[in-house]
Design a protein around this motif. Sequence first.
Motif, PDB file in Angstrom:
ATOM      1  N   LEU A 172      12.351   5.775  -9.290  1.00 29.11           N
ATOM      2  CA  LEU A 172      11.554   6.469 -10.343  1.00 29.11           C
ATOM      3  C   LEU A 172      10.244   5.971 -10.171  1.00 29.11           C
ATOM      4  O   LEU A 172       9.600   4.729  -9.806  1.00 29.11           O
ATOM      5  N   VAL A 173       9.229   6.979  -9.941  1.00 30.10           N
ATOM      6  CA  VAL A 173       7.866   6.810  -9.837  1.00 30.10           C
ATOM      7  C   VAL A 173       7.044   7.402 -10.970  1.00 30.10           C
ATOM      8  O   VAL A 173       7.316   8.269 -11.690  1.00 30.10           O
ATOM      9  N   TRP A 174       5.593   6.960 -10.885  1.00 25.78           N
ATOM     10  CA  TRP A 174       4.890   7.317 -12.049  1.00 25.78           C
ATOM     11  C   TRP A 174       4.226   8.757 -11.482  1.00 25.78           C
ATOM     12  O   TRP A 174       4.239   9.064 -10.245  1.00 25.78           O
ATOM     13  N   ASN A 175       3.779   9.628 -12.495  1.00 23.14           N
ATOM     14  CA  ASN A 175       3.363  10.976 -12.775  1.00 23.14           C
ATOM     15  C   ASN A 175       4.088  12.036 -12.082  1.00 23.14           C
ATOM     16  O   ASN A 175       5.372  11.652 -11.445  1.00 23.14           O
ATOM     17  N   ASN A 176       3.754  13.157 -11.996  1.00 20.67           N
ATOM     18  CA  ASN A 176       4.616  14.293 -11.890  1.00 20.67           C
ATOM     19  C   ASN A 176       4.342  14.661 -10.205  1.00 20.67           C
ATOM     20  O   ASN A 176       3.297  14.870  -9.807  1.00 20.67           O
ATOM     21  N   VAL A 177       5.385  14.593  -9.856  1.00 17.69           N
ATOM     22  CA  VAL A 177       5.536  14.833  -8.047  1.00 17.69           C
ATOM     23  C   VAL A 177       5.587  16.335  -8.252  1.00 17.69           C
ATOM     24  O   VAL A 177       6.465  16.903  -8.470  1.00 17.69           O
ATOM     25  N   GLY A 219       7.699  14.641 -16.705  1.00 15.65           N
ATOM     26  CA  GLY A 219       6.490  14.589 -17.334  1.00 15.65           C
ATOM     27  C   GLY A 219       5.630  13.542 -16.622  1.00 15.65           C
ATOM     28  O   GLY A 219       5.080  13.585 -15.458  1.00 15.65           O
ATOM     29  N   GLN A 220       5.481  12.511 -17.342  1.00 14.35           N
ATOM     30  CA  GLN A 220       4.838  11.375 -16.710  1.00 14.35           C
ATOM     31  C   GLN A 220       5.568  10.343 -15.528  1.00 14.35           C
ATOM     32  O   GLN A 220       4.886   9.673 -14.927  1.00 14.35           O
ATOM     33  N   TYR A 221       6.769  10.842 -15.443  1.00 12.75           N
ATOM     34  CA  TYR A 221       7.584  10.188 -14.435  1.00 12.75           C
ATOM     35  C   TYR A 221       8.284  11.090 -13.650  1.00 12.75           C
ATOM     36  O   TYR A 221       8.520  12.340 -14.273  1.00 12.75           O
ATOM     37  N   THR A 222       8.801  10.858 -12.375  1.00 16.86           N
ATOM     38  CA  THR A 222       9.416  11.484 -11.559  1.00 16.86           C
ATOM     39  C   THR A 222      10.555  10.729 -11.016  1.00 16.86           C
ATOM     40  O   THR A 222      10.419   9.632 -10.377  1.00 16.86           O
ATOM     41  N   TYR A 223      11.873  11.294 -10.891  1.00 16.88           N
ATOM     42  CA  TYR A 223      13.144  10.597 -10.483  1.00 16.88           C
ATOM     43  C   TYR A 223      13.452  11.319  -8.744  1.00 16.88           C
ATOM     44  O   TYR A 223      13.341  12.556  -8.810  1.00 16.88           O
ATOM     45  N   ILE A 224      13.134  10.596  -7.514  1.00 23.89           N
ATOM     46  CA  ILE A 224      12.943  11.115  -6.561  1.00 23.89           C
ATOM     47  C   ILE A 224      14.096  10.302  -5.548  1.00 23.89           C
ATOM     48  O   ILE A 224      14.702   9.223  -5.861  1.00 23.89           O
ATOM     49  N   MET A 240       4.547   5.801  -1.370  1.00 24.73           N
ATOM     50  CA  MET A 240       4.280   6.282  -2.553  1.00 24.73           C
ATOM     51  C   MET A 240       3.143   6.044  -3.536  1.00 24.73           C
ATOM     52  O   MET A 240       2.615   6.895  -4.055  1.00 24.73           O
ATOM     53  N   ALA A 241       2.845   4.663  -3.430  1.00 20.59           N
ATOM     54  CA  ALA A 241       1.423   4.457  -4.059  1.00 20.59           C
ATOM     55  C   ALA A 241       0.249   5.224  -3.518  1.00 20.59           C
ATOM     56  O   ALA A 241      -0.597   5.546  -4.109  1.00 20.59           O
ATOM     57  N   SER A 242       0.494   5.309  -2.136  1.00 21.40           N
ATOM     58  CA  SER A 242      -0.782   5.779  -1.559  1.00 21.40           C
ATOM     59  C   SER A 242      -0.960   7.296  -1.612  1.00 21.40           C
ATOM     60  O   SER A 242      -2.057   7.575  -1.579  1.00 21.40           O
ATOM     61  N   ILE A 243      -0.091   8.004  -2.586  1.00 17.75           N
ATOM     62  CA  ILE A 243      -0.101   9.445  -2.799  1.00 17.75           C
ATOM     63  C   ILE A 243      -0.047   9.519  -4.130  1.00 17.75           C
ATOM     64  O   ILE A 243       0.043  10.649  -4.850  1.00 17.75           O
ATOM     65  N   GLY A 244      -0.318   8.249  -4.881  1.00 16.61           N
ATOM     66  CA  GLY A 244      -0.506   8.572  -6.407  1.00 16.61           C
ATOM     67  C   GLY A 244       0.880   8.373  -7.238  1.00 16.61           C
ATOM     68  O   GLY A 244       0.596   8.578  -8.430  1.00 16.61           O
ATOM     69  N   HIS A 245       1.727   8.004  -6.547  1.00 17.40           N
ATOM     70  CA  HIS A 245       2.937   7.764  -7.139  1.00 17.40           C
ATOM     71  C   HIS A 245       3.589   6.457  -7.259  1.00 17.40           C
ATOM     72  O   HIS A 245       4.812   6.293  -6.394  1.00 17.40           O
ATOM     73  N   PRO A 246       3.127   5.312  -7.516  1.00 15.86           N
ATOM     74  CA  PRO A 246       3.634   4.205  -7.368  1.00 15.86           C
ATOM     75  C   PRO A 246       5.031   4.162  -8.351  1.00 15.86           C
ATOM     76  O   PRO A 246       5.123   4.733  -8.987  1.00 15.86           O
TER      77      PRO A 246
END
Length: 307
Positions: A172-177, A219-224, A240-246
């Motif tokens: 589970l990562v931050w922000n919308n992928v 929305g604020q999170y994405t399951y990948i 994932m952190a490097s592309i804005g999705h820690p």
Amino acid sequence: MNSWFVDTDANNMRIDRFISERMADTSRSYIQKLIKDELVTVDSKVVKSNYKVKEGEWVEIVLPEPVSLDIEAENIPLDILYEDSDVLLVNKPKDMVVHPSAGHVTGTLVNALLYHCKDSLSSINGVMRPGIVHRIDKDTTGILIICKNDKAHNCIAEQLKVHSITRRYHALVWNNVTDDTGTVDAPIGRHPVDRKKMAINHKNGKHAVTHYKVLERFGQYTYIQCELETGRTHQIRVHMASIGHPLVGDPVYGPAKQPFKTDGQMLHAKVFGFIHPSTNEYMEFETDLPEYFQLILEKLRNKGTVH
């Protein structure tokens, strides 16, 4: 004893690097120690770590007999997915360290393995990591393969080296992928300032590739799902952190303030597939997400409040 002929591609390569590339499961520092202990020869002559091999030379390394393991066997329950005389696959729980180190000499997976397997563990990776051919972080859950003998260890290590093993993680990562699928291809090495962290390091990093696919958006999170092409330390977390999705819950690469009580990053090694060392048949195993992970996903699906 291991030995190799130096071919054209390896000409003028440092001896420690030459051996390291052929013993991918053994650390460079351990190889350098063996060189220092005069257990490595080139054309029967002892050399130093900075020696550069030449095409046509013959390199030999003598691996010392494993010393008795001064690590306590502990009766810790294991979630065993599969076991035979060559390999053991376990579903590692959260907060379990894989092998003993400073500050973690008990309660590790190795302590549990010593109790369960007795003397049936590979010795290639040293006395602190019997049977361990790869690892996952303390707070990462999921599948690990353990090797019970050196033949199996070498076989699995070679598959890891050529990237033929299937390793799929759920996170589970931050922000919308925004893209449904993608690839991060960026070398990973030690952080230039904080030596406890890894980072994208174009100068001194090692080749690293992670493929990701969106499973659900909140929305604020994405399951990948992430599939590893390589296996560097903290690879998915750094990429994932490097592309804005820690990763959600990641105390090292994510925001200081985390929304959920996860006790570390939400990352689960869900699928592991490999060629069996003895049967040469492809085997693949899958595990369910841990309960805490499932509960958070359910609450996000229901748009409830997660505490």
